[in-house]
Scaffold this motif. Structure first.
Motif, PDB file in Angstrom:
ATOM      1  N   LYS A  23       9.779   4.181 -13.533  1.00  0.00           N
ATOM      2  CA  LYS A  23       9.890   5.676 -14.267  1.00  0.00           C
ATOM      3  C   LYS A  23      10.170   6.905 -13.789  1.00  0.00           C
ATOM      4  O   LYS A  23       9.889   7.803 -14.309  1.00  0.00           O
ATOM      5  CB  LYS A  23       8.107   5.513 -14.755  1.00  0.00           C
ATOM      6  CG  LYS A  23       8.139   4.379 -15.644  1.00  0.00           C
ATOM      7  CD  LYS A  23       5.819   4.722 -15.730  1.00  0.00           C
ATOM      8  CE  LYS A  23       5.987   3.119 -16.818  1.00  0.00           C
ATOM      9  NZ  LYS A  23       4.593   3.104 -16.675  1.00  0.00           N
ATOM     10  N   SER A  24       9.572   6.291 -12.314  1.00  0.00           N
ATOM     11  CA  SER A  24       9.834   7.645 -10.989  1.00  0.00           C
ATOM     12  C   SER A  24      11.046   8.216 -10.555  1.00  0.00           C
ATOM     13  O   SER A  24      11.731   9.557 -10.671  1.00  0.00           O
ATOM     14  CB  SER A  24       9.410   7.232 -10.056  1.00  0.00           C
ATOM     15  OG  SER A  24       9.805   7.012  -9.609  1.00  0.00           O
ATOM     16  N   ILE A  25      12.254   7.679 -11.263  1.00  0.00           N
ATOM     17  CA  ILE A  25      13.563   7.481 -11.314  1.00  0.00           C
ATOM     18  C   ILE A  25      13.977   8.289 -12.205  1.00  0.00           C
ATOM     19  O   ILE A  25      13.574   8.707 -13.829  1.00  0.00           O
ATOM     20  CB  ILE A  25      14.389   6.653 -11.219  1.00  0.00           C
ATOM     21  CG1 ILE A  25      13.688   5.993  -9.838  1.00  0.00           C
ATOM     22  CG2 ILE A  25      15.992   6.198 -11.348  1.00  0.00           C
ATOM     23  CD1 ILE A  25      14.524   4.273 -10.249  1.00  0.00           C
ATOM     24  N   LEU A  67      11.407  -6.993 -13.687  1.00  0.00           N
ATOM     25  CA  LEU A  67      10.262  -5.995 -13.721  1.00  0.00           C
ATOM     26  C   LEU A  67       9.355  -5.221 -14.079  1.00  0.00           C
ATOM     27  O   LEU A  67       8.491  -4.494 -14.000  1.00  0.00           O
ATOM     28  CB  LEU A  67      11.428  -4.656 -14.552  1.00  0.00           C
ATOM     29  CG  LEU A  67      11.452  -3.071 -14.842  1.00  0.00           C
ATOM     30  CD1 LEU A  67      10.612  -3.043 -12.861  1.00  0.00           C
ATOM     31  CD2 LEU A  67      12.686  -2.720 -14.526  1.00  0.00           C
ATOM     32  N   LYS A  68       9.495  -5.457 -15.521  1.00  0.00           N
ATOM     33  CA  LYS A  68       7.620  -5.818 -16.165  1.00  0.00           C
ATOM     34  C   LYS A  68       6.827  -6.293 -16.132  1.00  0.00           C
ATOM     35  O   LYS A  68       5.901  -5.662 -16.774  1.00  0.00           O
ATOM     36  CB  LYS A  68       8.072  -6.355 -17.804  1.00  0.00           C
ATOM     37  CG  LYS A  68       7.387  -6.386 -18.765  1.00  0.00           C
ATOM     38  CD  LYS A  68       7.783  -6.847 -20.093  1.00  0.00           C
ATOM     39  CE  LYS A  68       7.391  -7.841 -21.143  1.00  0.00           C
ATOM     40  NZ  LYS A  68       7.292  -9.316 -21.234  1.00  0.00           N
ATOM     41  N   ASN A  69       6.346  -7.796 -15.339  1.00  0.00           N
ATOM     42  CA  ASN A  69       5.924  -8.297 -14.663  1.00  0.00           C
ATOM     43  C   ASN A  69       5.489  -7.911 -13.032  1.00  0.00           C
ATOM     44  O   ASN A  69       4.339  -7.895 -12.167  1.00  0.00           O
ATOM     45  CB  ASN A  69       6.392  -9.527 -14.168  1.00  0.00           C
ATOM     46  CG  ASN A  69       6.186 -10.355 -15.716  1.00  0.00           C
ATOM     47  OD1 ASN A  69       5.088 -10.189 -16.452  1.00  0.00           O
ATOM     48  ND2 ASN A  69       6.211 -11.410 -16.091  1.00  0.00           N
ATOM     49  N   ASP A  70       6.231  -7.067 -12.687  1.00  0.00           N
ATOM     50  CA  ASP A  70       5.691  -6.092 -11.231  1.00  0.00           C
ATOM     51  C   ASP A  70       5.496  -4.587 -11.346  1.00  0.00           C
ATOM     52  O   ASP A  70       6.475  -3.738 -11.604  1.00  0.00           O
ATOM     53  CB  ASP A  70       6.680  -6.436 -10.054  1.00  0.00           C
ATOM     54  CG  ASP A  70       6.871  -6.160  -8.830  1.00  0.00           C
ATOM     55  OD1 ASP A  70       5.841  -5.538  -8.906  1.00  0.00           O
ATOM     56  OD2 ASP A  70       7.331  -6.758  -8.134  1.00  0.00           O
TER      57      ASP A  70
END
Length: 78
Positions: free
Chosen positions: A76-78, A65-68
């Motif tokens: 962030k949009s959630i 997640l951190k790298n994508d």
């Protein structure tokens, strides 16, 4: 086999299935939906009860997640 490898736990088919589902499939990135079909579960909830998520799997998933960037934006949009 347990005696030969000095394993103190009683080995059962249930333990073998659970170990396979957790360490071989989920830890290798196989989606839980696919893992659910291997033993023929009708409900994903059955598989969730039956398997356990290893700390290393959580760490690997968070690293992805951190790298994508696209996944990070979605989070962030959630």
């Amino acid at each position: 086999m347990a005696t030969a490898y000095k394993i103190k736990k009683t080995l059962t088919t249930h333990l073998a299935r659970r170990t396979f589902a957790t360490t071989v499939t989920l830890s290798s990135g196989v989606p839980i939906e696919s893992v659910s079909k291997i033993p023929g579960h009708n409900y994903l909830k059955t598989t969730q009860i039956y398997t356990k998520v290893l700390d290393s799997k959580i760490s690997d998933d968070m690293e992805k997640l951190k790298n994508d960037p696209s996944l990070l934006e979605l989070a962030k949009s959630i």
